[in-house]
Scaffold this active site. Structure first.
Site, PDB file in Angstrom:
ATOM      1  N   GLU A 111     122.429 -63.452  37.063  1.00  0.00           N
ATOM      2  CA  GLU A 111     122.565 -63.783  37.067  1.00  0.00           C
ATOM      3  C   GLU A 111     122.161 -63.651  39.069  1.00  0.00           C
ATOM      4  O   GLU A 111     121.868 -64.667  39.725  1.00  0.00           O
ATOM      5  CB  GLU A 111     123.770 -64.779  37.453  1.00  0.00           C
ATOM      6  CG  GLU A 111     123.193 -65.253  35.737  1.00  0.00           C
ATOM      7  CD  GLU A 111     125.386 -65.765  34.924  1.00  0.00           C
ATOM      8  OE1 GLU A 111     125.861 -65.361  35.826  1.00  0.00           O
ATOM      9  OE2 GLU A 111     125.251 -66.490  34.375  1.00  0.00           O
ATOM     10  N   HIS A 163     131.579 -71.558  38.546  1.00  0.00           N
ATOM     11  CA  HIS A 163     131.087 -71.246  37.802  1.00  0.00           C
ATOM     12  C   HIS A 163     130.935 -68.921  38.188  1.00  0.00           C
ATOM     13  O   HIS A 163     131.017 -68.646  39.036  1.00  0.00           O
ATOM     14  CB  HIS A 163     129.158 -70.874  37.553  1.00  0.00           C
ATOM     15  CG  HIS A 163     128.229 -69.869  37.117  1.00  0.00           C
ATOM     16  ND1 HIS A 163     128.970 -70.011  35.514  1.00  0.00           N
ATOM     17  CD2 HIS A 163     128.106 -68.518  37.096  1.00  0.00           C
ATOM     18  CE1 HIS A 163     127.965 -68.784  34.934  1.00  0.00           C
ATOM     19  NE2 HIS A 163     127.705 -68.373  36.374  1.00  0.00           N
ATOM     20  N   ASN A 207     133.813 -78.717  36.608  1.00  0.00           N
ATOM     21  CA  ASN A 207     134.899 -77.466  37.146  1.00  0.00           C
ATOM     22  C   ASN A 207     135.295 -76.833  37.942  1.00  0.00           C
ATOM     23  O   ASN A 207     135.389 -75.803  38.281  1.00  0.00           O
ATOM     24  CB  ASN A 207     135.156 -77.075  35.913  1.00  0.00           C
ATOM     25  CG  ASN A 207     134.149 -76.359  35.451  1.00  0.00           C
ATOM     26  OD1 ASN A 207     133.187 -76.044  36.382  1.00  0.00           O
ATOM     27  ND2 ASN A 207     133.629 -75.597  34.088  1.00  0.00           N
ATOM     28  N   TYR A 264     121.677 -71.772  33.010  1.00  0.00           N
ATOM     29  CA  TYR A 264     122.546 -72.187  32.228  1.00  0.00           C
ATOM     30  C   TYR A 264     121.505 -72.067  30.591  1.00  0.00           C
ATOM     31  O   TYR A 264     121.688 -72.265  29.614  1.00  0.00           O
ATOM     32  CB  TYR A 264     123.346 -73.539  32.172  1.00  0.00           C
ATOM     33  CG  TYR A 264     124.135 -73.551  32.659  1.00  0.00           C
ATOM     34  CD1 TYR A 264     124.989 -72.804  32.414  1.00  0.00           C
ATOM     35  CD2 TYR A 264     124.108 -74.501  34.422  1.00  0.00           C
ATOM     36  CE1 TYR A 264     126.777 -72.787  33.415  1.00  0.00           C
ATOM     37  CE2 TYR A 264     125.350 -74.702  34.782  1.00  0.00           C
ATOM     38  CZ  TYR A 264     126.058 -73.662  34.487  1.00  0.00           C
ATOM     39  OH  TYR A 264     127.409 -73.646  35.248  1.00  0.00           O
ATOM     40  N   LYS A 280     129.728 -75.466  42.855  1.00  0.00           N
ATOM     41  CA  LYS A 280     129.224 -76.352  41.910  1.00  0.00           C
ATOM     42  C   LYS A 280     129.135 -77.622  42.855  1.00  0.00           C
ATOM     43  O   LYS A 280     130.490 -77.844  44.038  1.00  0.00           O
ATOM     44  CB  LYS A 280     129.904 -76.433  40.501  1.00  0.00           C
ATOM     45  CG  LYS A 280     129.233 -75.292  39.683  1.00  0.00           C
ATOM     46  CD  LYS A 280     130.071 -75.894  38.220  1.00  0.00           C
ATOM     47  CE  LYS A 280     129.625 -74.861  36.868  1.00  0.00           C
ATOM     48  NZ  LYS A 280     130.675 -74.902  35.739  1.00  0.00           N
TER      49      LYS A 280
HETATM   50  P1  GTP Z   1     131.033 -71.097  33.284  1.00  0.00           P
HETATM   51  O1  GTP Z   1     131.011 -70.416  34.592  1.00  0.00           O
HETATM   52  O2  GTP Z   1     129.843 -72.632  34.636  1.00  0.00           O
HETATM   53  O3  GTP Z   1     129.298 -71.015  32.727  1.00  0.00           O
HETATM   54  O4  GTP Z   1     131.948 -72.013  33.139  1.00  0.00           O
HETATM   55  P2  GTP Z   1     132.301 -70.890  31.919  1.00  0.00           P
HETATM   56  O5  GTP Z   1     131.845 -70.070  31.392  1.00  0.00           O
HETATM   57  O6  GTP Z   1     133.872 -71.740  31.499  1.00  0.00           O
HETATM   58  O7  GTP Z   1     131.846 -72.051  30.401  1.00  0.00           O
HETATM   59  P3  GTP Z   1     131.091 -71.985  29.621  1.00  0.00           P
HETATM   60  O8  GTP Z   1     129.604 -71.100  30.002  1.00  0.00           O
HETATM   61  O9  GTP Z   1     131.183 -72.127  28.652  1.00  0.00           O
HETATM   62  O10 GTP Z   1     129.619 -73.592  30.084  1.00  0.00           O
HETATM   63  C1  GTP Z   1     128.772 -73.491  30.826  1.00  0.00           C
HETATM   64  C2  GTP Z   1     129.600 -74.990  31.273  1.00  0.00           C
HETATM   65  O11 GTP Z   1     129.236 -76.428  31.103  1.00  0.00           O
HETATM   66  C3  GTP Z   1     131.551 -75.319  31.788  1.00  0.00           C
HETATM   67  O12 GTP Z   1     131.576 -75.074  33.166  1.00  0.00           O
HETATM   68  C4  GTP Z   1     131.362 -76.794  31.985  1.00  0.00           C
HETATM   69  O13 GTP Z   1     130.550 -77.452  33.317  1.00  0.00           O
HETATM   70  C5  GTP Z   1     130.382 -77.009  30.913  1.00  0.00           C
HETATM   71  N1  GTP Z   1     131.179 -77.330  29.613  1.00  0.00           N
HETATM   72  C6  GTP Z   1     131.073 -76.574  28.320  1.00  0.00           C
HETATM   73  N2  GTP Z   1     131.897 -76.631  27.080  1.00  0.00           N
HETATM   74  C7  GTP Z   1     132.068 -77.993  27.619  1.00  0.00           C
HETATM   75  C8  GTP Z   1     132.193 -79.028  26.697  1.00  0.00           C
HETATM   76  O14 GTP Z   1     132.427 -79.493  26.117  1.00  0.00           O
HETATM   77  N3  GTP Z   1     131.751 -80.679  27.648  1.00  0.00           N
HETATM   78  C9  GTP Z   1     131.282 -80.988  28.719  1.00  0.00           C
HETATM   79  N4  GTP Z   1     131.001 -81.965  29.337  1.00  0.00           N
HETATM   80  N5  GTP Z   1     130.663 -80.170  29.577  1.00  0.00           N
HETATM   81  C10 GTP Z   1     131.466 -77.898  28.735  1.00  0.00           C
HETATM   82 MG    MG Z   2     129.466 -69.853  31.566  1.00  0.00          MG
END
Ligand code: GTP
Ligand code: MG
Length: 149
Positions: free
Chosen positions: A126, A115, A112, A49, A9
């Site tokens: 994807e 992805h 973070n 997303y 990212k």
């Molecule tokens: P990705 O690999 O980026 O998809 O992350 P993930 O699979 O570990 O998490 P998820 O798909 O649930 O969420 C996608 C992204 O949204 C995360 O990587 C975070 O950057 C963001 N995100 C998820 N939950 C939260 C939250 O509670 N607050 C905020 N600010 N961002 C969130």
């Molecule tokens: Mg995810």
């Protein structure tokens, strides 16, 4: 062979962690089959997303992922989808185990670093969203016999 989509990212690129993150996947033994630097459009971010469209953090997530270059990658190997997710660690870097990318290198859920596709169906979706077929390179690393019995 199994493939997954990973993207460093904008925070990972800005913090000069591209080499560090790629090193972790390479030394684990996975094979890089696609790689490019992308300025992500809002359209691509929203498609990528889309599953989070209704979540309160969606607008800031799209703002963030479009805020600077992203390193888009396809990695190949046995069990790579689940294993890459383990190497990446928990979504919130404060909860991610030491030894993982997010656990070692991050502190905030909205920053973070990387992805990773979470299942075979999302990996297929994807990879197709981010890469054209001709951008993916099938090759056989010569170290393969030293990684697999
Ligand atoms: P990705 O690999 O980026 O998809 O992350 P993930 O699979 O570990 O998490 P998820 O798909 O649930 O969420 C996608 C992204 O949204 C995360 O990587 C975070 O950057 C963001 N995100 C998820 N939950 C939260 C939250 O509670 N607050 C905020 N600010 N961002 C969130
Ligand atoms: Mg995810």
């Amino acid at each position: 062979m199994e493939r997954t989509f990973l993207a460093i990212k904008p925070d990972g690129v800005q913090r000069a962690l591209v080499g560090e993150i790629i090193r972790r996947l390479e030394t684990k033994g996975f094979t890089l089959v696609g790689l490019k630097l992308v300025n992500v459009s809002r359209e691509l971010a929203e498609q990528h997303y889309g599953v989070h469209k209704e979540r309160p953090f969606f607008p800031s997530l799209v703002d963030f992922i479009t805020s600077g270059p992203v390193v888009a990658m396809v990695w190949e190997g046995e069990g790579v989808i689940a294993s890459a997710r383990k190497l990446i660690g928990a979504t919130n870097p404060l909860n991610a185990e030491p030894g993982t990318i997010r656990g070692d290198l991050g502190i905030n859920v909205g920053r973070n670093l990387i992805h990773g596709s979470d299942a075979p169906e999302t990996a297929t979706y994807e990879i197709g969203l981010w890469f054209k077929d001709e951008e993916l390179v099938s090759w056989q690393p010569t170290i393969t016999p030293w990684l697999h019995e």
